[in-house]
Scaffold this active site. Structure first.
Site, mmCIF file in Angstrom:
data_model
loop_
_atom_site.group_PDB
_atom_site.id
_atom_site.type_symbol
_atom_site.label_atom_id
_atom_site.label_comp_id
_atom_site.label_asym_id
_atom_site.label_seq_id
_atom_site.Cartn_x
_atom_site.Cartn_y
_atom_site.Cartn_z
ATOM 1 N N CYS A 58 0.717 -1.272 -0.005
ATOM 2 C CA CYS A 58 -0.115 0.062 -0.036
ATOM 3 C C CYS A 58 0.794 1.241 -0.014
ATOM 4 O O CYS A 58 1.823 1.552 0.767
ATOM 5 C CB CYS A 58 -0.774 -0.097 1.309
ATOM 6 S SG CYS A 58 -2.013 1.193 1.362
ATOM 7 N N CYS A 76 0.087 4.663 6.954
ATOM 8 C CA CYS A 76 -0.277 4.450 8.308
ATOM 9 C C CYS A 76 0.510 3.966 9.215
ATOM 10 O O CYS A 76 0.938 2.733 8.852
ATOM 11 C CB CYS A 76 -1.670 3.825 8.246
ATOM 12 S SG CYS A 76 -2.623 4.440 6.744
ATOM 13 N N CYS A 85 0.695 -0.031 10.401
ATOM 14 C CA CYS A 85 0.038 -1.068 9.260
ATOM 15 C C CYS A 85 1.047 -1.827 8.789
ATOM 16 O O CYS A 85 2.075 -1.481 8.151
ATOM 17 C CB CYS A 85 -0.789 -0.299 8.391
ATOM 18 S SG CYS A 85 -1.588 -1.614 7.247
ATOM 19 N N CYS A 134 -16.803 -8.941 5.435
ATOM 20 C CA CYS A 134 -16.062 -7.666 5.302
ATOM 21 C C CYS A 134 -14.902 -7.819 4.431
ATOM 22 O O CYS A 134 -13.957 -8.641 4.647
ATOM 23 C CB CYS A 134 -15.618 -7.083 6.427
ATOM 24 S SG CYS A 134 -17.182 -6.970 7.782
ATOM 25 N N CYS A 164 -19.554 -5.695 3.315
ATOM 26 C CA CYS A 164 -19.043 -4.873 3.773
ATOM 27 C C CYS A 164 -17.784 -4.666 3.139
ATOM 28 O O CYS A 164 -16.980 -5.498 2.732
ATOM 29 C CB CYS A 164 -18.617 -4.651 5.396
ATOM 30 S SG CYS A 164 -17.600 -3.383 6.020
ATOM 31 N N CYS A 192 -19.520 2.504 8.546
ATOM 32 C CA CYS A 192 -18.617 1.840 9.584
ATOM 33 C C CYS A 192 -17.537 2.585 9.758
ATOM 34 O O CYS A 192 -16.662 2.607 8.779
ATOM 35 C CB CYS A 192 -18.256 0.297 9.013
ATOM 36 S SG CYS A 192 -17.115 -0.604 10.197
ATOM 37 N N ARG A 199 -18.147 -2.110 17.551
ATOM 38 C CA ARG A 199 -17.317 -3.532 17.389
ATOM 39 C C ARG A 199 -15.926 -3.560 18.073
ATOM 40 O O ARG A 199 -15.232 -2.704 17.985
ATOM 41 C CB ARG A 199 -17.150 -3.756 16.101
ATOM 42 C CG ARG A 199 -16.456 -5.075 15.797
ATOM 43 C CD ARG A 199 -16.283 -5.380 14.189
ATOM 44 N NE ARG A 199 -17.554 -5.351 13.752
ATOM 45 C CZ ARG A 199 -18.122 -4.480 12.617
ATOM 46 N NH1 ARG A 199 -17.111 -3.842 12.170
ATOM 47 N NH2 ARG A 199 -19.187 -4.522 12.048
HETATM 48 N N1 SAM Z 1 -6.665 0.467 3.254
HETATM 49 C C1 SAM Z 1 -7.926 0.589 3.364
HETATM 50 C C2 SAM Z 1 -7.825 1.789 4.470
HETATM 51 O O1 SAM Z 1 -6.989 2.083 5.243
HETATM 52 O O2 SAM Z 1 -8.790 2.674 4.509
HETATM 53 C C3 SAM Z 1 -8.611 -0.375 4.102
HETATM 54 C C4 SAM Z 1 -7.956 -1.418 5.152
HETATM 55 S S1 SAM Z 1 -7.370 -0.709 6.634
HETATM 56 C C5 SAM Z 1 -6.327 -2.175 7.042
HETATM 57 C C6 SAM Z 1 -8.481 -0.679 7.811
HETATM 58 C C7 SAM Z 1 -8.331 -0.099 8.886
HETATM 59 O O3 SAM Z 1 -7.769 -1.259 9.830
HETATM 60 C C8 SAM Z 1 -7.461 0.908 9.348
HETATM 61 O O4 SAM Z 1 -7.999 2.135 9.161
HETATM 62 C C9 SAM Z 1 -7.250 0.826 10.842
HETATM 63 O O5 SAM Z 1 -8.041 1.249 11.653
HETATM 64 C C10 SAM Z 1 -7.300 -0.686 11.123
HETATM 65 N N2 SAM Z 1 -5.966 -1.363 11.246
HETATM 66 C C11 SAM Z 1 -5.132 -1.646 10.316
HETATM 67 N N3 SAM Z 1 -3.761 -1.996 10.842
HETATM 68 C C12 SAM Z 1 -3.961 -2.204 12.187
HETATM 69 C C13 SAM Z 1 -3.383 -2.581 13.234
HETATM 70 N N4 SAM Z 1 -2.054 -3.193 13.144
HETATM 71 N N5 SAM Z 1 -3.819 -2.756 14.411
HETATM 72 C C14 SAM Z 1 -5.277 -2.362 14.558
HETATM 73 N N6 SAM Z 1 -6.041 -1.996 13.659
HETATM 74 C C15 SAM Z 1 -5.368 -1.988 12.336
HETATM 75 FE FE1 SF4 Z 2 -2.809 1.107 3.296
HETATM 76 FE FE2 SF4 Z 2 -2.692 0.012 5.890
HETATM 77 FE FE3 SF4 Z 2 -3.041 2.381 5.789
HETATM 78 FE FE4 SF4 Z 2 -5.209 0.877 4.831
HETATM 79 S S1 SF4 Z 2 -4.203 1.179 6.779
HETATM 80 S S2 SF4 Z 2 -4.598 2.799 3.573
HETATM 81 S S3 SF4 Z 2 -3.810 -0.836 3.962
HETATM 82 S S4 SF4 Z 2 -1.121 1.574 5.031
#
Ligand code: SAM
Ligand code: SF4
Ligand code: DTB
Length: 320
Positions: free
Chosen positions: A60, A64, A67, A104, A135, A195, A267
């Protein structure tokens, strides 16, 4: 154009002081109030079960800081292309058989490409035809993408604000809080359920947790589904060594979310893997009424079927 959700001051129902008071209340008073509100709106013997599937993993472009899937960090995760429709549908069938009522699908994208939309819409209609709620979480959406997904029958779109507007920039730099609000507005306008939630245990301060709840609760209307994730720490990410949030603080946050958003599903999302049964039970007492089932979230572990069956049997809770 209408004000973005969460910034329409005239429509705000909650003041920061309201949320501060909840987070500072004697624990028993807070849980009692949360239980009252929970019981006015839901059956306390039921917890909704959703199943996650990563339909496009890793690589990606976003940064973030929590992630495993960001290409900016060395997490050891192997990137994969968009999964084919038949594999997705086979996973959805299995999820249904194992008791999930919602499926989802998550993709590690900044936003979907227009050329992928027809395949994504076919996944939505295929999953829906199995009798599951649908979802997706695919990153930022344009108006037209939101409309297409809604018309394909997508019931919920997940897009998290992740944290307070103030702490947000410490966590992500490649898209703004306001970008996220815009996507949420598009989702809302398309007629899909929203959500939206976030993560705790990312080194945020107590006032950030308050700002996070306030931003969610003052959306007009609040999200129908509010995922509260406890950070799953990922080695190689900037937040991989964050201090976890103590269980009682976490339960307080759940209780405050229940009180501030009485009719929303709250949730208990990522992080159950690292919680004791007792910490989880506290969260259900505080008004959490939805979970992810199955032994995997997107890229990390989740308590599997046997463990959950034993927990919910002991609690006298039915997964629906
Ligand atoms: N890429 C898309 C986005 O970020 O909008 C969708 C997938 S992303 C993995 C969805 C959500 O998962 C993130 O916004 C975050 O809140 C949660 N998430 C991701 N990594 C995480 C982690 N290591 N621990 C807890 N929540 C996590
Ligand atoms: Fe990409 Fe992870 Fe951020 Fe979703 S949460 S936009 S998968 S870096
Ligand atoms: C949400 O708030 N939590 C889910 C879902 N929305 C997509 C994702 C949790 C991901 C946890 C880390 C992982 O498994 O990669």
């Amino acid at each position: 154009m209408a004000d973005a959700p969460g910034v329409d001051v005239s429509a705000q129902r909650w003041a920061r002081a309201d949320v501060e008071a909840l987070m500072a209340a004697p624990f028993a008073e807070l849980i009692f109030r949360a239980q009252e509100i929970h019981r006015e709106n839901f059956d306390p013997r039921e917890v909704q079960a959703s199943r996650l599937l990563s339909i496009k993993t890793g690589g990606c472009p976003e940064d973030c800081g929590y992630c495993s899937q960001s290409a900016k960090f060395e997490t050891g995760l192997k990137a994969k292309k968009l999964m084919d429709r038949d594999t997705v549908l086979a996973e959805a069938k299995r999820a249904k058989k194992e008791g999930a009522s919602r499926f989802c699908m998550g993709a590690a994208w900044r936003s979907p490409k227009d050329k992928d939309m027809s395949e994504l819409c076919a996944m939505v209609s295929g999953v829906k035809a199995l009798g599951l709620q649908t979802c997706m979480t695919l990153g930022m959406l344009s108006d037209s993408q939101a409309t297409q997904l809604s018309e394909a029958g997508l019931d919920y779109y997940n897009h998290n604000i992740d944290t307070s507007p103030e702490y947000y920039e410490q966590v992500i730099s490649t898209r703004t809080f306001e970008d996220r609000i815009q996507t949420l507005e598009r989702v809302r306008a398309s007629g899909m359920n929203v959500c939206c939630g976030g993560i705790v245990g990312m080194g945020e301060k107590p006032e950030d947790r308050i700002g996070f709840l306030l931003a969610l609760a003052n959306m007009t209307p609040p999200p129908e589904s509010v995922p509260i994730n406890a950070l799953m720490p990922i080695e190689g990410t900037p937040l991989g060594a964050s201090e976890p949030i103590p269980a009682i603080e976490f339960a307080r946050l759940i209780a405050a979310a229940r009180i501030l958003m009485p009719a929303s599903y709250v949730r208990l999302s990522a992080g159950r893997e690292n919680m004791s049964d007792e910490a989880q039970a506290l969260c259900f007492l505080a008004g959490a009424n939805s979970i992810f089932v199955g032994d995997e979230l997107l890229t990390t572990n989740n308590p599997g079927r046997a463990k959950d069956a034993a927990l919910f049997e002991r609690l006298g809770v039915k997964l629906v």
